[in-house]
Design a protein around this motif. Structure first.
Motif, mmCIF file in Angstrom:
data_model
loop_
_atom_site.group_PDB
_atom_site.id
_atom_site.type_symbol
_atom_site.label_atom_id
_atom_site.label_comp_id
_atom_site.label_asym_id
_atom_site.label_seq_id
_atom_site.Cartn_x
_atom_site.Cartn_y
_atom_site.Cartn_z
ATOM 1 N N LEU A 25 26.950 33.312 46.353
ATOM 2 C CA LEU A 25 26.760 33.368 44.830
ATOM 3 C C LEU A 25 27.000 32.232 44.241
ATOM 4 O O LEU A 25 26.052 31.891 43.329
ATOM 5 C CB LEU A 25 27.905 34.448 44.357
ATOM 6 C CG LEU A 25 27.969 34.745 42.870
ATOM 7 C CD1 LEU A 25 26.932 35.392 42.323
ATOM 8 C CD2 LEU A 25 29.147 35.417 42.622
ATOM 9 N N LEU A 28 23.616 30.399 43.997
ATOM 10 C CA LEU A 28 22.807 30.983 43.055
ATOM 11 C C LEU A 28 23.423 30.556 41.635
ATOM 12 O O LEU A 28 22.399 29.932 40.866
ATOM 13 C CB LEU A 28 22.811 32.407 43.097
ATOM 14 C CG LEU A 28 22.284 32.999 44.148
ATOM 15 C CD1 LEU A 28 22.340 34.410 44.325
ATOM 16 C CD2 LEU A 28 20.646 32.737 44.324
ATOM 17 N N ALA A 104 21.537 37.261 41.071
ATOM 18 C CA ALA A 104 23.001 36.886 41.060
ATOM 19 C C ALA A 104 23.876 38.041 40.748
ATOM 20 O O ALA A 104 25.109 38.271 41.294
ATOM 21 C CB ALA A 104 23.111 35.826 40.069
#
Length: 124
Positions: A25, A28, A104
């Motif tokens: 994450l 991203l 995301a």
């Protein structure tokens, strides 16, 4: 077998799917923040700080026990929710494309769910 850092030793947090997902994450979020147009840098920075907080607090929690671990996981979960809000604002303001936001968000939903479960277990 060596890990991504060339080490055969894995620390407690590195064994967690939640940690791997939080790192993904963060990648991203950093990519989205770097693409944000002028005038949105502050929001991209905030998203990156919140994302780093998820990773760092999750790792820190694994070095703690009981209520202290639960509290640190609660902070990590709060930061994951902050990431979501920051990305929503970037999307709403046209500073993030829909596909990146959706990717995301899907990953962040998983991270939040895993942090919730880890916190529940730690709280007993």
């Amino acid at each position: 077998m060596l890990d991504a850092y060339g080490s055969a030793v894995r620390l407690d947090h590195e064994r967690l799917d939640a940690y791997s997902a939080a790192l993904e994450l963060d990648g991203l979020v950093v990519a989205i923040a770097r693409r944000a147009p002028r005038g949105h840098a502050w929001l991209g920075d905030q998203a990156q700080r919140a994302s780093a907080s998820v990773v760092l607090n999750l790792a820190e929690a694994m070095g703690r026990e009981g209520a202290d671990r639960a509290r640190t996981l609660k902070i990590a979960r709060g930061s994951a929710l902050e990431v979501d809000a920051a990305l929503s604002l970037l999307r709403q303001r046209g500073a993030c494309d829909r596909a990146s936001r959706n990717e995301a968000r899907a990953l962040n939903v998983r991270v939040v769910a895993m942090l919730t479960k880890l916190r529940e277990r730690a709280a007993g």
